[in-house]
Design a protein around this motif. Sequence first.
Motif, PDB file in Angstrom:
ATOM      1  N   HIS A  55      18.734 -12.962  -0.372  1.00  0.00           N
ATOM      2  CA  HIS A  55      17.482 -12.599   0.119  1.00  0.00           C
ATOM      3  C   HIS A  55      17.486 -10.803  -0.358  1.00  0.00           C
ATOM      4  CE1 HIS A  55      17.714 -15.933   3.315  1.00  0.00           C
ATOM      5  NE2 HIS A  55      17.130 -16.356   2.273  1.00  0.00           N
ATOM      6  N   ASP A  56      18.242 -10.108  -0.299  1.00  0.00           N
ATOM      7  CA  ASP A  56      18.223  -8.942  -0.566  1.00  0.00           C
ATOM      8  C   ASP A  56      17.871  -8.658  -2.105  1.00  0.00           C
ATOM      9  OD1 ASP A  56      18.796  -8.014   2.027  1.00  0.00           O
ATOM     10  OD2 ASP A  56      20.723  -7.178   1.443  1.00  0.00           O
ATOM     11  N   VAL A  57      18.654  -9.513  -2.926  1.00  0.00           N
ATOM     12  CA  VAL A  57      18.354  -9.670  -4.424  1.00  0.00           C
ATOM     13  C   VAL A  57      16.894  -9.967  -4.735  1.00  0.00           C
ATOM     14  CG1 VAL A  57      18.837 -10.938  -6.716  1.00  0.00           C
ATOM     15  CG2 VAL A  57      20.616  -9.950  -5.062  1.00  0.00           C
ATOM     16  N   PHE A  58      16.530 -11.100  -4.086  1.00  0.00           N
ATOM     17  CA  PHE A  58      15.109 -11.508  -4.316  1.00  0.00           C
ATOM     18  C   PHE A  58      14.025 -10.437  -3.780  1.00  0.00           C
ATOM     19  CE2 PHE A  58      16.762 -15.551  -5.382  1.00  0.00           C
ATOM     20  CZ  PHE A  58      16.197 -15.942  -6.587  1.00  0.00           C
ATOM     21  N   VAL A  59      14.380  -9.774  -2.802  1.00  0.00           N
ATOM     22  CA  VAL A  59      13.483  -8.660  -2.225  1.00  0.00           C
ATOM     23  C   VAL A  59      13.384  -7.562  -3.149  1.00  0.00           C
ATOM     24  CG1 VAL A  59      13.002  -6.922  -0.483  1.00  0.00           C
ATOM     25  CG2 VAL A  59      13.672  -9.241   0.203  1.00  0.00           C
ATOM     26  N   LYS A  60      14.525  -7.093  -3.779  1.00  0.00           N
ATOM     27  CA  LYS A  60      14.646  -6.129  -4.785  1.00  0.00           C
ATOM     28  C   LYS A  60      13.951  -6.428  -5.862  1.00  0.00           C
ATOM     29  CE  LYS A  60      18.722  -3.835  -2.708  1.00  0.00           C
ATOM     30  NZ  LYS A  60      20.127  -3.736  -2.840  1.00  0.00           N
ATOM     31  N   VAL A  61      14.170  -7.806  -6.475  1.00  0.00           N
ATOM     32  CA  VAL A  61      13.540  -8.151  -7.637  1.00  0.00           C
ATOM     33  C   VAL A  61      12.073  -8.128  -7.679  1.00  0.00           C
ATOM     34  CG1 VAL A  61      13.294 -10.231  -9.136  1.00  0.00           C
ATOM     35  CG2 VAL A  61      15.544  -9.457  -8.484  1.00  0.00           C
ATOM     36  N   PHE A  62      11.606  -8.767  -6.328  1.00  0.00           N
ATOM     37  CA  PHE A  62      10.166  -8.802  -6.304  1.00  0.00           C
ATOM     38  C   PHE A  62       9.492  -7.577  -6.425  1.00  0.00           C
ATOM     39  CE2 PHE A  62       6.357  -8.767  -3.516  1.00  0.00           C
ATOM     40  CZ  PHE A  62       5.716  -9.879  -4.048  1.00  0.00           C
ATOM     41  N   HIS A  63      10.292  -6.169  -5.654  1.00  0.00           N
ATOM     42  CA  HIS A  63       9.678  -4.977  -5.677  1.00  0.00           C
ATOM     43  C   HIS A  63       9.517  -4.347  -6.826  1.00  0.00           C
ATOM     44  CE1 HIS A  63       8.775  -4.880  -1.534  1.00  0.00           C
ATOM     45  NE2 HIS A  63       9.955  -5.009  -0.946  1.00  0.00           N
ATOM     46  N   ILE A  64      10.645  -4.836  -7.956  1.00  0.00           N
ATOM     47  CA  ILE A  64      10.784  -4.077  -9.174  1.00  0.00           C
ATOM     48  C   ILE A  64      10.432  -4.919 -10.384  1.00  0.00           C
ATOM     49  CG2 ILE A  64      12.450  -2.372  -8.303  1.00  0.00           C
ATOM     50  CD1 ILE A  64      14.505  -4.291 -10.209  1.00  0.00           C
ATOM     51  N   ARG A  65       9.626  -6.090 -10.011  1.00  0.00           N
ATOM     52  CA  ARG A  65       9.409  -6.903 -11.033  1.00  0.00           C
ATOM     53  C   ARG A  65       8.572  -6.595 -12.217  1.00  0.00           C
ATOM     54  NH1 ARG A  65       5.999  -7.458  -6.773  1.00  0.00           N
ATOM     55  NH2 ARG A  65       3.817  -7.578  -7.314  1.00  0.00           N
ATOM     56  N   LYS A  66       7.767  -5.490 -12.130  1.00  0.00           N
ATOM     57  CA  LYS A  66       7.022  -4.950 -13.175  1.00  0.00           C
ATOM     58  C   LYS A  66       7.753  -4.071 -14.083  1.00  0.00           C
ATOM     59  CE  LYS A  66       2.585  -5.193 -10.728  1.00  0.00           C
ATOM     60  NZ  LYS A  66       1.694  -6.000 -10.776  1.00  0.00           N
TER      61      LYS A  66
END
Length: 189
Positions: A55-66
């Motif tokens: 979940h932490d990976v996906f949260v971080k990935v979502f926040h830095i996706r751009k």
Amino acid sequence: MQSSPDMDISTDVWEKFCDGDSHAFSVIYRAYTQGMFAYALCLTDNRDLIMDCIHDVFVKVFHIRKELQREKIKFYLIKAMRNELHRAFRDAKENVSVEENESEFATVYSAEDLYIEKEEEEKRRDDVRRMLSILTPNQREAVTYRYMEELSLQEIAEIMGINYHSVQNLLQRSIQKIREKYGTPHINY
């Protein structure tokens, strides 16, 4: 880390996610969560920690996706998961242990087939567990990336933060150690 059998994620989906498409994010999450979990079980048996890290990976990935580079999805998520697990291990000062994934994805046709398949799978798991137990943590990690995750030597080098030749040496020493102890392993490619 394998995606779900019915999900084949293209780089187009990754591109859409990086451009802000929330549907693409959910497709990627559903396709790779199970594989990330199975991969992490090779490093620790702490299932709660694994889910937290996913979940932490996906949260971080979502926040830095751009800002994400447009690289291979599987490679990126393995690298991110490894980093997140190592961060969690450092924080918790937990030792890494090797455990096998308990989930099975095979089709079962009868109770007898299920019993036979379960016995064969258990024997394979015991064999793999026994073989991996003689390796150092770095050797186990390299073997997992190469033969279970099917990553290239260059990708393994980048994930582990070592050079290409060190990866080759780790794998060669690992296979040699297994051969010396157990004979030539029968690996189906």
